[in-house]
Design a protein around this motif. Structure first.
Motif, short mmCIF file in Angstrom:
data_model
loop_
_atom_site.label_atom_id
_atom_site.label_comp_id
_atom_site.label_asym_id
_atom_site.label_seq_id
_atom_site.Cartn_x
_atom_site.Cartn_y
_atom_site.Cartn_z
N VAL A 106 -2.32 12.01 1.39
CA VAL A 106 -2.82 11.46 0.31
C VAL A 106 -1.67 12.61 -0.51
O VAL A 106 -1.20 12.42 -1.81
CB VAL A 106 -4.64 12.18 -1.07
CG1 VAL A 106 -3.48 11.56 -1.86
CG2 VAL A 106 -4.97 10.42 0.15
N GLU B 23 -6.70 13.95 3.05
CA GLU B 23 -6.48 14.67 2.05
C GLU B 23 -5.06 15.28 1.82
O GLU B 23 -4.41 15.35 1.07
CB GLU B 23 -7.31 15.67 1.93
CG GLU B 23 -8.73 15.09 1.14
CD GLU B 23 -9.69 16.33 0.79
OE1 GLU B 23 -8.99 17.42 0.59
OE2 GLU B 23 -10.95 16.55 0.81
N VAL C 53 -11.04 1.56 3.65
CA VAL C 53 -10.69 2.51 3.83
C VAL C 53 -10.28 1.81 2.01
O VAL C 53 -9.49 0.97 1.34
CB VAL C 53 -8.87 2.75 4.40
CG1 VAL C 53 -8.51 3.82 3.44
CG2 VAL C 53 -9.32 3.29 5.72
N ARG C 54 -11.14 2.78 0.92
CA ARG C 54 -10.41 2.38 -0.27
C ARG C 54 -9.78 3.29 -1.04
O ARG C 54 -10.27 4.94 -0.84
CB ARG C 54 -11.55 2.23 -0.85
CG ARG C 54 -11.94 0.95 -0.55
CD ARG C 54 -13.86 0.26 -1.15
NE ARG C 54 -13.67 -1.15 -0.39
CZ ARG C 54 -15.09 -1.72 -1.51
NH1 ARG C 54 -15.16 -1.27 -2.19
NH2 ARG C 54 -15.07 -2.48 -0.35
N MET C 55 -9.12 3.39 -2.17
CA MET C 55 -8.06 4.71 -3.30
C MET C 55 -8.92 4.82 -3.91
O MET C 55 -8.73 2.98 -4.30
CB MET C 55 -6.30 4.35 -3.07
CG MET C 55 -5.93 5.52 -1.56
SD MET C 55 -5.87 6.75 -1.27
CE MET C 55 -5.43 7.46 -2.63
N THR D 29 -0.15 4.51 0.40
CA THR D 29 -1.53 4.98 0.74
C THR D 29 -2.61 4.84 1.49
O THR D 29 -2.62 5.65 2.53
CB THR D 29 -1.59 6.40 -0.15
OG1 THR D 29 -0.25 6.79 -0.97
CG2 THR D 29 -2.03 7.50 0.67
N GLU D 30 -3.36 3.89 1.24
CA GLU D 30 -4.34 3.61 1.68
C GLU D 30 -4.26 2.60 2.71
O GLU D 30 -4.86 2.74 3.89
CB GLU D 30 -4.74 2.39 0.70
CG GLU D 30 -6.43 1.53 0.97
CD GLU D 30 -6.38 0.71 -0.37
OE1 GLU D 30 -7.47 0.79 -0.98
OE2 GLU D 30 -6.33 -0.37 -0.38
N ASN E 11 -10.70 9.07 -6.20
CA ASN E 11 -11.49 9.29 -4.84
C ASN E 11 -11.23 8.57 -3.62
O ASN E 11 -10.15 7.90 -3.53
CB ASN E 11 -13.16 8.68 -4.80
CG ASN E 11 -13.53 9.54 -5.78
OD1 ASN E 11 -13.51 10.80 -6.45
ND2 ASN E 11 -14.21 8.64 -7.05
N VAL E 12 -11.09 9.27 -2.31
CA VAL E 12 -11.18 8.34 -0.99
C VAL E 12 -12.39 8.17 -0.55
O VAL E 12 -13.24 9.19 0.08
CB VAL E 12 -9.78 8.98 -0.37
CG1 VAL E 12 -10.37 7.94 1.20
CG2 VAL E 12 -8.96 9.26 -0.89
N HIS E 13 -11.93 6.75 -0.16
CA HIS E 13 -13.66 6.03 1.30
C HIS E 13 -13.07 5.74 2.56
O HIS E 13 -12.39 4.90 2.47
CB HIS E 13 -14.29 5.45 -0.23
CG HIS E 13 -15.32 5.87 -0.93
ND1 HIS E 13 -16.08 6.70 -2.02
CD2 HIS E 13 -14.27 6.05 -2.57
CE1 HIS E 13 -16.24 7.40 -2.78
NE2 HIS E 13 -15.44 6.63 -3.21
N SER F 58 -11.12 0.19 -7.87
CA SER F 58 -9.68 1.01 -8.71
C SER F 58 -9.36 0.83 -10.10
O SER F 58 -9.33 -0.11 -10.13
CB SER F 58 -8.56 1.47 -7.78
OG SER F 58 -7.24 1.94 -8.50
N VAL G 101 -3.98 5.73 5.70
CA VAL G 101 -5.09 6.05 5.11
C VAL G 101 -5.29 6.34 6.22
O VAL G 101 -5.90 6.70 7.39
CB VAL G 101 -5.68 6.20 3.93
CG1 VAL G 101 -7.39 7.10 4.58
CG2 VAL G 101 -5.35 7.57 3.14
#
Length: 426
Positions: free
Chosen positions: A414, A411, A32-34, A385-386, A19-21, A253, A389
């Motif tokens: 990612v 998306e 931002v959280r992966m 990535t995090e 998920n991505v928040h 994570s 994003v």
């Protein structure tokens, strides 16, 4: 206070579940959280206590796409521990096995996972109707990768002919030449693919992180060379990876993240990293395709990993055609060389399709594994990535983008990293 929370559960069209928040308050990106939600895979525990001659078959099951890379890396680590030197022919065949997985993975990622993003579709199937030639060509590249892995490794996934010290079987000279002809025939299509993906519009961002890949002067390193960071050119011995790469955990994570130990910087390990570090080692045809597409070092936009993978498809077709023709004519053997198991530690790194892969194995006197550590490319890439994003969220928020646009572009980013989230949990 206006608060927007984007919770993208189970990002589609990637390997595994995550998920991505993203939290935005009054136009400012706050968090931002992966969030990788896969359960622990425990693949290092699976090889503990196992004899050296069983380990690679177990390790290949870590991933159905990168199984060839896991096998080759595992065998190289075992040989490093036992002091085994393989023949030049064996090294060439192992590279072919890795490149077969490049064809498999890059075709799957580009045509099945990434392409729908850029043509306004949610899956591959409408793309097949809109552009059947592109669809069928992509499937053809995937099939060619399957055939290459099968002819070299005995199976399209989880190869069985690659063993410690060499190979138990080789194809005939006629089969080598037949495969070479098929790769030559595929080249015009993959050159077209570079242009297709270079033509897609992406947000204009530049990663502040570093890049990591194997590098070897005069050779595009996929199963040789030394790991190297792009920013300062720091190269180090494979055995010393722990001095330079730090794995760490985060509360949000289940997966490991990694960063440069000396600077704390995030980094990407990917096709884009390889091209940034080994531009001069690409084949002439691949460099021309990349330059025509506007991709040349320093290439810092993480979305361009899609284009970099397409460039590598060109490189694979040219390089593997030449290798196959050479193997059809050259003398030498890939039969397993003699050796004796012994206690010790062996470390190997290769360039799996998604990026740099690490296998670190320790053995007792009987050649049984006492300790193992396996770091997959997605572990390297998650922190980068995090960070990126966050960057794209900040850019689009400042531009006044609506929530639907934010979701789509996040998306797409990612997916551009081509993550295997399942393999990041160990």
């Amino acid at each position: 206070m206006a608060t927007t929370t984007l919770s993208m559960h189970h990002i589609a069209r990637v390997e595994g579940h995550g998920n991505v928040h993203v939290s935005i308050e009054d136009g400012v990106v706050r968090d931002v959280r992966m969030n990788i939600v896969e359960p622990a895979r425990l693949f290092e525990s699976m090889v503990a206590g196992r004899s050296f001659d069983k380990v690679s078959y177990i390790a290949s099951r870590i991933c159905g796409i990168c199984s060839s890379s896991h096998v080759v890396t595992d065998l190289m680590a075992i040989e490093d521990a036992f002091g085994v030197e393989v023949s030049p022919r064996t090294r060439m065949l192992r590279e072919l096995l890795v490149y077969g997985s490049y064809l498999q993975n890059h075709a799957s990622h580009l045509f099945v996972f990434a392409a729908p993003d850029f043509v306004g579709e949610e899956s591959l199937f409408p793309v097949a109707e809109k552009d059947p030639d592109l669809f069928q060509g992509g499937l053809g590249i995937k099939a060619l990768g399957n055939e290459l892995c099968t002819k070299v490794g005995g199976r399209s996934i989880h190869p069985i002919t690659a063993v410690v010290g060499g190979f138990t079987h080789e194809m005939t000279s006629a089969e080598y030449l037949e495969l070479a002809d098929k790769l030559a025939a595929a080249r015009p299509f993959v050159e077209h693919v570079v242009d297709v993906f270079a033509g897609f519009s992406v947000p204009d961002i530049a990663s502040a992180g570093d890049f990591l890949a194997l590098h070897e002067d005069g050779h595009y390193a996929v199963a040789s060379g030394r790991p190297c960071f792009a920013k300062d050119g720091l190269a180090f011995d494979v055995r010393d990876y722990r001095d330079h790469i730090e794995e760490y955990t985060v509360e949000h994570s289940a997966a490991y993240f990694s960063r440069r130990r000396d600077t704390g910087e995030t980094f990407a390990a990917s096709a884009l990293a390889r091209i940034n570090l080994s531009w001069n080692e690409l084949t002439r045809e691949a460099r021309l395709a990349a330059a025509k597409a506007g991709l040349r070092p320093p290439a810092l936009n993480p979305y361009d990993n899609n284009v970099a993978q397409a460039v590598e498809l060109v490189d694979v077709c040219v390089r593997c055609e030449a290798m196959l023709r050479e193997l059809a004519e050259m003398q030498g053997s890939s039969e397993p060389v003699a050796f004796e198991p012994k206690a010790g530690r062996g470390v190997a790194m290769t360039e799996a399709p998604r990026g740099t892969l690490v296998h670190d194995l320790e053995f007792d006197e009987e050649g049984r594994v006492t300790k193992a550590n396996i770091i997959t490319p997605t572990v390297h890439n998650l922190s980068d990535t995090e960070k990126n994003v966050r960057q794209v969220a900040e850019l689009l928020t400042a531009q006044g983008a609506d929530e639907a646009t934010l979701r789509l572009e996040i998306e797409k980013l990612v997916r551009a990293y081509d993550p295997c989230l399942s393999c990041s949990v160990h």
